[in-house]
Design an enzyme around this catalytic site. Structure first.
Site, PDB file in Angstrom:
ATOM      1  N   HIS A  22      23.994 -15.767  -8.924  1.00 34.69           N
ATOM      2  CA  HIS A  22      24.526 -15.363 -10.223  1.00 34.69           C
ATOM      3  C   HIS A  22      24.022 -13.989 -10.666  1.00 34.69           C
ATOM      4  CE1 HIS A  22      20.786 -17.330 -11.998  1.00 34.69           C
ATOM      5  NE2 HIS A  22      20.854 -16.223 -12.711  1.00 34.69           N
ATOM      6  N   ASP A  48      23.338 -21.302  -5.472  1.00 30.61           N
ATOM      7  CA  ASP A  48      22.979 -20.133  -6.279  1.00 30.61           C
ATOM      8  C   ASP A  48      21.983 -19.228  -5.563  1.00 30.61           C
ATOM      9  OD1 ASP A  48      23.176 -18.449  -8.454  1.00 30.61           O
ATOM     10  OD2 ASP A  48      21.560 -19.429  -9.572  1.00 30.61           O
ATOM     11  N   GLY A 102      15.977 -12.308 -16.625  1.00 30.29           N
ATOM     12  CA  GLY A 102      15.548 -11.308 -15.660  1.00 30.29           C
ATOM     13  C   GLY A 102      14.647 -11.878 -14.580  1.00 30.29           C
ATOM     14  N   SER A 140      15.509 -14.405 -12.896  1.00 30.41           N
ATOM     15  CA  SER A 140      16.427 -15.007 -11.932  1.00 30.41           C
ATOM     16  C   SER A 140      16.223 -14.423 -10.543  1.00 30.41           C
ATOM     17  CB  SER A 140      17.875 -14.749 -12.348  1.00 30.41           C
ATOM     18  OG  SER A 140      18.167 -15.335 -13.565  1.00 30.41           O
ATOM     19  N   ILE A 186      31.815 -35.181   5.687  1.00 30.08           N
ATOM     20  CA  ILE A 186      32.409 -36.401   6.240  1.00 30.08           C
ATOM     21  C   ILE A 186      33.613 -36.874   5.430  1.00 30.08           C
ATOM     22  CG2 ILE A 186      30.283 -37.168   7.346  1.00 30.08           C
ATOM     23  CD1 ILE A 186      29.870 -39.100   5.008  1.00 30.08           C
ATOM     24  N   VAL A 239      34.109 -37.963   1.881  1.00 25.57           N
ATOM     25  CA  VAL A 239      34.046 -39.155   1.026  1.00 25.57           C
ATOM     26  C   VAL A 239      33.770 -38.747  -0.414  1.00 25.57           C
ATOM     27  CG1 VAL A 239      33.297 -40.798   2.787  1.00 25.57           C
ATOM     28  CG2 VAL A 239      31.579 -39.465   1.539  1.00 25.57           C
TER      29      VAL A 239
END
Length: 509
Positions: A149, A179, A252, A254, A309, A311
């Site tokens: 992000h 992310d 900041g 992040s 798979i 599901v």
């Protein structure tokens, strides 16, 4: 004749004599008068064992942490960090018009230049960094981990080192599902200080951690705290397994690292919970083990390939476990296998509970998703499933997750037919047009069915994993469950094209 002293003067004389005598005694007993006076002036001190700090750790790891700058055609927000969804809280645009901060920003503008006479007005602002986040080197040749992000809206990237040097970087690849993103700095003349991704499996609640990052543009900021919780699900994605920390993490941070006391990265800071937009001591980091798998693939291929798979799954609640005879509410309940998918081809059916993969227990539906995703496409996996009161083993060939998995939203039409009631559950139903299941036409708002989320238009497809044609099939399933000592009956509910299971308690007469 000598003049007599007044009573007050006489008392003062006695006090002076007494004080002189006391001081004289102190001098005789303890030495010079100055030493006695100094004894009264000494401050209080307490001798305690030296407390270990984080300075040595920080000195070694901080050069590996960088500030990430992202250029975009978008305009930078007034707060200086456009990271949608990362922080919650009011911005400057939400302040009252008469608020002094709002007046200040109106007067000086986002670029800090006063709107003074002679300044050109109405000019479109120049391109600026849209985000300032954090990252860290994981190799001496310039690979950097950060958050997706942070870089998502960028068209040019750069990083700022601890010494202030700014270097251009290119985007190697991203993975929105976790992310994570990888940048690369090309500078053959440099060998960058880097850090290693550690073993987050050994992390315990209460362990010390140190976060380093670029909060509010203040590069190289260090905060410390402890691990507050493990395995947090914050509804950020299908692979949520966050480490919660109470070290101060802000806008900041992040993409910045969370270190253990050995200088290993145990998590990548990605989100906080905050009603104000600032740190309140609840931050979330992506586990290093998750990052390692993702980053290795991005560096090798530029993208992430996951096992699949086919599901739809849901958690196993205590009610559901009771209704199917599971001793504990663990595993992942298969709501519906996708037609033509690997699970359907292998014989997995709706109502199966996956309890283990290749012999490793599956705790819940999120763990199943993570384990399947980590298996290389083309590999075979042995799934242990609970079906009809017994454990079975099913061999499934793992496929690659499709890029686009479209879901239909077309519901089944409800035609007027003769209705039937399930009084004990407050449900009114009619047979479906194709004869598969019964359609719910009315739900008592005070019933257990309403509490479990059953609504008009839902289709009851099976009861205790047996097909339902009418109310009689449901009543028969209830009686069978009572004979087996079950506390609930398991209904498979179809809402539009989405399937789920609901356990309704069996009324005791």
């Amino acid at each position: 004749m000598p003049k007599e002293k007044s009573p007050s003067l006489y008392r003062k004389s006695l006090y002076a004599v007494a004080l002189t005598s006391a001081l004289a005694g102190a001098v005789l007993a303890n030495g010079p008068l100055s030493a006695v006076m100094r004894a009264y002036a000494e401050p209080v001190t307490v001798d305690t064992p030296a407390q270990p700090g984080f300075a040595d750790l920080v000195a070694k790891v901080r050069p590996a942490v960088v500030s990430v700058r992202v250029d975009s055609n978008k305009q930078m927000t007034s707060s200086g960090d456009d990271i949608p969804g990362f922080f919650s809280g009011p911005g400057f645009d939400q302040l009252p018009d008469n608020h002094p901060l709002k007046r200040f920003f109106k007067e000086f503008g986002q670029d800090g230049q006063a709107n003074r006479p002679g300044k050109r007005q109405g000019r479109p602002p120049r391109e600026r960094p849209v985000a300032q986040g954090s990252g860290f080197f994981i190799s001496d040749d310039g690979y950097i981990i950060t958050n997706n992000h942070v870089v998502a809206d960028g068209n040019a990237y750069s990083v700022v080192l601890q010494d202030g040097t700014e270097l251009d970087a290119k985007l190697v690849g991203t993975d929105p599902r976790t992310d994570l993103a990888v940048l690369k700095v090309n500078d053959p003349k440099r060998k960058f200080t880097y850090v290693a991704l550690g073993d987050d499996k050994s992390v315990r609640v209460g362990d010390w951690v140190v976060a380093v990052g670029n909060p509010f543009g203040l590069g190289g900021t260090v905060t410390a705290g402890i691990v507050s919780a493990l395995g947090r699900d914050i509804d950020a994605g299908p692979y949520d397994d966050f480490i919660q920390i109470d070290a101060s993490v802000n806008r900041g941070n992040s993409g910045g690292p969370t270190f253990n006391l050995n200088g290993q990265v145990i998590g990548i800071n990605t989100a906080i919970f905050s009603p104000s937009g600032g740190s309140v001591g609840i931050a979330f980091a992506i586990p290093a083990s998750t990052a390692k798998t993702v980053v290795d693939q991005i560096i090798k291929t530029g993208h992430v390939q996951r096992g699949w798979i086919g599901v739809s799954i849901q958690p196993v609640t205590k009610d559901i476990a009771d209704s199917i005879g599971l001793a504990e509410p663990k595993g992942a309940l298969v709501a519906a296998p996708q037609d033509g998918g690997p699970a359907a081809k292998a014989g997995i059916v709706a109502g199966d509970v996956v309890t283990a993969i290749n012999g490793e227990p599956v705790g819940d539906s999120r763990e199943l998703a993570r384990k399947i995703a980590a298996i290389a496409p083309g590999s075979k996996a042995e799934l242990t499933v609970w079906r009809q009161n017994a454990a079975k083993t099913v061999s499934v060939t793992i496929a690659s997750m499709p890029k686009d998995q479209q879901q239909s939203t077309t519901g089944r039409p409800i035609q007027p037919q003769e209705s039937q009631t399930l009084d004990s559950y407050g449900l009114t139903v009619v047979p479906s047009d194709d004869g598969d299941g019964v359609v719910v036409t009315d739900v008592d708002p005070d019933s257990d069915a309403a509490d479990k989320g059953i609504r008009s238009g839902d289709v009851i497809v099976t009861a205790n994993n047996k097909p339902v044609k009418d109310v009689g099939d449901i009543n028969a399933a209830i009686k069978d469950a009572e004979k087996e000592g079950r506390k609930a009956v398991l209904l498979q509910i179809q809402t539009n094209d989405q399937s789920r299971f609901v356990a309704l308690p069996i009324a005791k007469g």
